[in-house]
Design an enzyme around this catalytic site. Structure first.
Site, PDB file in Angstrom:
ATOM      1  N   THR A  24       0.863  -1.184   0.000  1.00  0.00           N
ATOM      2  CA  THR A  24       0.000   0.000   0.000  1.00  0.00           C
ATOM      3  C   THR A  24       0.892   1.225   0.000  1.00  0.00           C
ATOM      4  O   THR A  24       1.676   1.429   0.927  1.00  0.00           O
ATOM      5  CB  THR A  24      -0.926   0.017   1.227  1.00  0.00           C
ATOM      6  OG1 THR A  24      -1.742  -1.155   1.213  1.00  0.00           O
ATOM      7  CG2 THR A  24      -1.836   1.244   1.188  1.00  0.00           C
ATOM      8  N   LYS A  53      -7.328   1.907  -2.592  1.00  0.00           N
ATOM      9  CA  LYS A  53      -6.962   1.193  -1.365  1.00  0.00           C
ATOM     10  C   LYS A  53      -6.915   2.138  -0.169  1.00  0.00           C
ATOM     11  O   LYS A  53      -7.395   1.800   0.932  1.00  0.00           O
ATOM     12  CB  LYS A  53      -5.615   0.504  -1.565  1.00  0.00           C
ATOM     13  CG  LYS A  53      -5.070  -0.211  -0.316  1.00  0.00           C
ATOM     14  CD  LYS A  53      -5.939  -1.379   0.087  1.00  0.00           C
ATOM     15  CE  LYS A  53      -5.409  -2.097   1.336  1.00  0.00           C
ATOM     16  NZ  LYS A  53      -4.150  -2.810   1.094  1.00  0.00           N
ATOM     17  N   LYS A 100       0.068   4.784   8.966  1.00  0.00           N
ATOM     18  CA  LYS A 100       0.740   5.151   7.721  1.00  0.00           C
ATOM     19  C   LYS A 100      -0.251   5.476   6.622  1.00  0.00           C
ATOM     20  O   LYS A 100      -0.136   6.485   5.924  1.00  0.00           O
ATOM     21  CB  LYS A 100       1.667   4.008   7.311  1.00  0.00           C
ATOM     22  CG  LYS A 100       2.438   4.215   6.022  1.00  0.00           C
ATOM     23  CD  LYS A 100       1.878   3.446   4.842  1.00  0.00           C
ATOM     24  CE  LYS A 100       1.791   1.970   5.026  1.00  0.00           C
ATOM     25  NZ  LYS A 100       1.293   1.259   3.836  1.00  0.00           N
TER      26      LYS A 100
END
Length: 296
Positions: free
Chosen positions: A99, A174, A243
């Site tokens: 990701t 995502k 994150k």
């Protein structure tokens, strides 16, 4: 895709290891590499070949999958002195299942294109069990012909494959999913805190939320983790949630006040040294971000 296709997999954590095992079980000729070499042993026992560096894994590959935790690791694994780009031949494919931000992915694709390497984003929804069983949902991006070239491999690890368009689209998709989960966890933490301060049972609140019409399977799972106090092993680490929230905020083209507030919960969890636990840790106590903020 031909049966003699040579595939490498770099990054054998919970998700990467599961996907690599799935590919090997399907008979894919596989070379594997991981920073912690011990993680290659089960795959070598299953017939894979271990390499010492990402470049070594990529040297004889037609397609290289990468699965690592963050952009710093991704940059080292792809573009470092012993990275995939140093070993993969021109015309080869790099499929990134990590990701990352759309900004990073677009820049990476451009750098790889200068070397003649074709880049495909393959952003995944699911957990390590889904990875191992081939039940991931995969949202890809890249040139149509590149996505189609690696689709047979994606179909081994995923039950649903969608091509969302140009590089960057899958990363945005995502991040949108992950920030939604982060916001929901923060909202549940506040709701439970509201009830708890009024003298109601935290356990009753979590149990009821987790079995109500408000709960998705993912939220029900995390309410159950909080009830049991079982945050390790993590299905999705707190530091990765942190994150992703921060990536989304930095890449956003307009303010996202709800997500900014949710991110404070995960900021506080990292400050308390909880980054390696499941993201459900924010449900373990009332309003951790507020408490941490009051202490600063």
């Amino acid at each position: 895709m031909s049966s003699d296709q040579r595939v490498a997999f770099v990054g054998l954590g919970g998700m990467g290891g599961g996907m690599a095992h799935r590919l090997r079980e399907a008979g894919v000729r596989l070379v594997v590499q991981n920073r912690t070499a011990a993680k290659t042993i089960p795959l070598v026992d299953a017939g894979a070949i271990a390499a010492g560096t990402p470049a070594g894994a990529a040297a004889d590959a037609d397609v290289v999958f990468v699965s690592v935790a963050d952009e710093e690791a991704l940059d080292e694994v792809i573009f470092g002195p012993h990275g995939v780009a140093a070993g993969l031949r021109p015309g080869g494919y790099l499929v990134d299942t990590s990701t990352a931000s759309p900004t990073y992915s677009i820049a990476a694709a451009e750098r790889l294109a200068e070397r003649g390497i074709r880049f495909v984003e393959a952003r995944i929804l699911g957990n390590p069990l889904h990875a191992r069983s081939g039940e991931l949902r995969i949202f890809a991006a890249g040139r149509d012909q590149d996505v189609e070239a690696v689709r047979p491999l994606l179909e081994i690890i995923g039950q649903e494959i969608r091509n969302l368009g140009p590089i960057g689209a899958a990363s945005t998709f995502k991040l949108a999913f992950n920030v939604l989960l982060g916001a929901q966890l923060a909202a549940i933490s506040e709701a439970v805190g509201l009830a708890e301060r009024a003298g109601l049972s935290r356990e009753v609140m979590l149990q009821t939320i987790g079995t109500s019409g408000l709960a998705s399977p993912v939220l029900a799972f995390r309410c159950a983790l909080a009830l049991k106090g079982r945050f390790d092993p993590p299905a999705f680490r707190t530091r990765l949630m942190h994150k992703d929230l921060r990536l989304a905020l930095s890449d956003a083209r307009s303010p996202m006040p709800v997500i900014a507030r949710a991110a404070e919960y995960f900021d506080a969890a990292l400050e308390r040294g909880l980054g390696e636990l499941d993201a459900a840790i924010v449900l373990a106590r009332a309003e951790p971000a507020v408490q941490a903020g009051a202490a600063r």
